[in-house]
Design an enzyme around this catalytic site. Structure first.
Site, short mmCIF file in Angstrom:
data_model
loop_
_atom_site.label_atom_id
_atom_site.label_comp_id
_atom_site.label_asym_id
_atom_site.label_seq_id
_atom_site.Cartn_x
_atom_site.Cartn_y
_atom_site.Cartn_z
N LEU A 1 0.56 -1.43 -0.18
CA LEU A 1 0.00 -0.04 0.13
C LEU A 1 0.89 1.39 0.10
O LEU A 1 0.52 2.29 -0.20
CB LEU A 1 -0.95 0.10 1.30
CG LEU A 1 -1.85 -1.11 1.21
CD1 LEU A 1 -2.91 -0.82 2.30
CD2 LEU A 1 -2.79 -1.12 -0.25
N ASP A 2 2.02 1.10 0.48
CA ASP A 2 3.06 2.35 0.35
C ASP A 2 3.15 2.99 -0.95
O ASP A 2 2.86 4.33 -0.89
CB ASP A 2 4.31 2.02 0.99
CG ASP A 2 4.30 1.70 2.55
OD1 ASP A 2 3.53 0.93 3.20
OD2 ASP A 2 5.26 2.33 3.29
N PRO A 3 3.55 2.15 -1.94
CA PRO A 3 3.55 3.26 -3.15
C PRO A 3 2.34 3.68 -3.75
O PRO A 3 2.20 4.62 -4.35
CB PRO A 3 3.88 1.87 -4.10
CG PRO A 3 3.82 0.68 -3.47
CD PRO A 3 3.80 0.96 -2.13
#
Length: 420
Positions: A182-184
Site C-alpha cells: 500500500l505504501d507506493p
C-alpha cells in the site's frame, strides 16, 4: 529537448521507508530537485542501519564498510535525489532546515502526525515564511480522528482498509498481498496531489497544506465492495481465486515446480474457446458447463479438466495460446520472470545506473510515459550525506568556515551515529 515538467521545483523530503520517498521519486523522475533529509541519529529505516547486515539486502551481496549506503531498498526509491544529513536536535541543524525550507516549493512528510510541529516546520509556521509553500503529509490514518495517532505499516493498513478480509480462502484466515504494497499507492496519490497543488499555485500564487491518508488511498481497491456494504450491510465472503462473475477463475498448475497460470472465463463464448484450446470439445456442450450459472456450480469438475491440460505445459505458452484464442489468461510471473521480461526490455522499463561504490545495476522505471517530457532515472540514489556541502554552500550560502564548523560540531554528517 524540452525541459522536464517539474524542472525548477525544489522538494524537501522529511520521510522514511516507502510511501514518502515514492512520492519524491515520482517528482524527481519528472525533473524536480528532491532533497532527502535525514538525521545522523535517525536514518531512513530502509537503509537497514539498525539490523544485522544480511548479504541479500545489499548491492552485489556485500554490505561493505558503509552498508547503509548499499541497501537495495533505499537505493530503489531514492533515484535522482540529493542527500542532506542534519542533526535536528541542534539549534544550528534546525536553523539550516528552516533556511532550506524558506527556499523550497514542496515539503513532504510521512511520519506520524505532529512530527512537523515538533520540528517547528508545520505548514502554518512555514507559510508565514513562504506563503506559497506546499506541505504534503502522508500519515496512515489522517491528521485527525480517533485513529490518527496509530502507528501503521503496509500489512496493517491492508487490515484497516478492509482489503485483507476479502483475500484468502473461504475456510482460511484473511491474507495480505505482501509486505507493504500500500505504501507506493500512498506515494502515487501524494505525487498527484502535489502536482495538482503546484498547478493551483501557478494559477493563483497560493500554497496549501495537503493530507494524504494512506488507508483511505488503499480503500479505493475495494470501492465496489465498500459501496455494497454501505448500501446493504453485507460483507462479501472470501472466495480464494474464485469470483461470482467468472468460472473458471483460478490459478492452475503448470510445468515445473511452483509454476502457475491464471485463467478466467467470463462468458459462454470464452468457455467454448477454452474448450477448443485444451482439446476438450465435448466439454463445450456438456450440460454441466454450457452456461455461466452451471459452470459456477461445477467449478471443481472444471478445475480438474483444465488442470489436467495445464500441468504438463509451460505457463507462458499456455497464456499465449489462450490469449490468441480470446481467453483471458496470464502466467503467474515471479520477480525473476519480470526482471527477464522481453516485453519490459523492449519498452525500456529498466534503467542501468552507476555509482562508484555500488557499480552498475538495473533500476525499475515508473508507469508514466509523457511523449514530450518523458522524465527518467538520471542518477543513482545518493550516499548518506553526499550533498551536505553542496547544498549548504550553493543553496543556503554558507561560507567554507561555517560549513567546516558544522562538520566539526556534528551538525552535518556523512555517517550515522552509533545506534541510529
Amino acid at each position: 529537448m524540452n525541459p522536464l515538467p517539474l524542472a525548477g521545483i525544489r522538494v524537501v523530503e522529511l520521510c522514511t521507508a516507502w510511501a514518502g520517498p515514492m512520492a519524491g521519486r515520482v517528482l524527481a523522475w519528472l525533473g524536480a530537485e528532491v532533497i532527502h533529509v535525514e538525521a545522523p541519529t535517525r536514518t531512513n529505516s530502509w537503509r537497514i542501519n539498525k539490523e544485522t547486515p544480511q548479504p541479500m539486502n545489499f548491492a552485489n551481496g556485500d554490505p561493505g564498510a558503509r552498508h547503509y549506503d548499499r541497501t537495495f531498498l533505499f537505493n530503489s526509491q531514492n533515484v535522482n535525489k540529493r542527500s542532506l544529513v542534519l542533526d535536528l536536535k541542534t539549534t544550528e541543524g534546525r536553523a539550516a532546515l528552516r533556511d532550506l525550507l524558506a527556499v523550497t516549493d514542496v515539503v513532504t512528510c510521512n511520519f506520524r502526525p505532529g512530527t512537523l510541529e515538533k520540528l517547528g516546520v508545520d505548514y502554518e509556521s512555514l507559510a508565514r515564511i513562504k506563503p506559497d509553500i506546499i506541505v504534503a503529509e502522508i500519515p496512515a490514518f489522517g491528521l485527525d480522528g480517533p485513529m490518527s495517532g496509530y502507528a501503521a505499516l503496509g500489512p496493517t493498513m491492508e487490515m484497516a482498509a478492509g482489503m485483507a478480509s476479502l483475500i484468502g480462502y473461504p475456510d482460511g484466515p484473511p491474507e495480505t498481498t505482501g509486505p507493504s504494497y500500500l505504501d507506493p499507492i500512498g506515494g502515487f496519490n501524494a505525487a498527484a496531489a502535489i502536482m495538482t497543488a503546484l498547478m493551483h499555485r501557478q494559477r493563483t500564487g497560493e500554497g496549501q497544506h495537503i493530507e494524504i491518508p494512506q488507508v483511505e488511498a488503499a480503500m479505493q481497491f475495494i470501492g465496489a465492495d465498500l459501496l455494497l456494504s454501505c448500501e446493504t450491510g453485507i460483507d462479501i465472503p472470501r472466495g480464494g481465486n474464485h469470483r461470482p462473475d467468472a468460472a473458471p477463475h483460478d490459478a492452475f498448475p503448470a510445468q515445473g515446480v511452483d509454476q502457475w497460470v491464471a485463467i478466467g472465463v467470463f462468458d459462454d463464448d470464452q468457455w467454448r474457446r477454452l474448450c477448443v484450446v485444451i482439446d476438450a470439445p465435448e466439454a463445450a456442450h456438456d450440460p454441466r458447463f454450457v452456461t455461466h450459472g452451471a459452470r459456477l456450480k461445477h467449478q471443481r469438475e472444471i478445475s480438474e479438466l483444465v488442470r489436467e491440460w495445464t500441468r504438463a505445459r509451460d505457463k507462458h505458452a499456455i497464456a499465449d495460446a489462450l490469449q490468441d484464442a480470446g481467453v483471458p489468461a496470464a502466467p503467474v510471473q515471479t520477480p525473476k520472470d519480470v526482471a527477464a521480461s522481453r516485453h519490459l526490455a523492449a519498452r525500456g522499463f529498466f534503467d542501468e545506473l552507476e555509482r562508484p561504490d555500488l557499480g552498475r545495476h538495473p533500476y525499475p522505471g515508473l508507469p508514466v510515459r509523457l511523449s514530450e517530457t518523458p522524465g527518467g532515472a538520471r542518477a543513482a540514489a545518493p550516499a548518506f550525506g553526499a550533498d551536505n556541502v553542496a547544498i549548504l554552500r550553493d543553496i543556503l550560502g554558507r561560507s567554507d568556515d561555517e560549513i567546516t564548523a558544522m562538520i566539526a560540531s556534528g551538525v552535518i554528517a556523512d555517517a550515522p551515529k552509533p545506534g541510529a
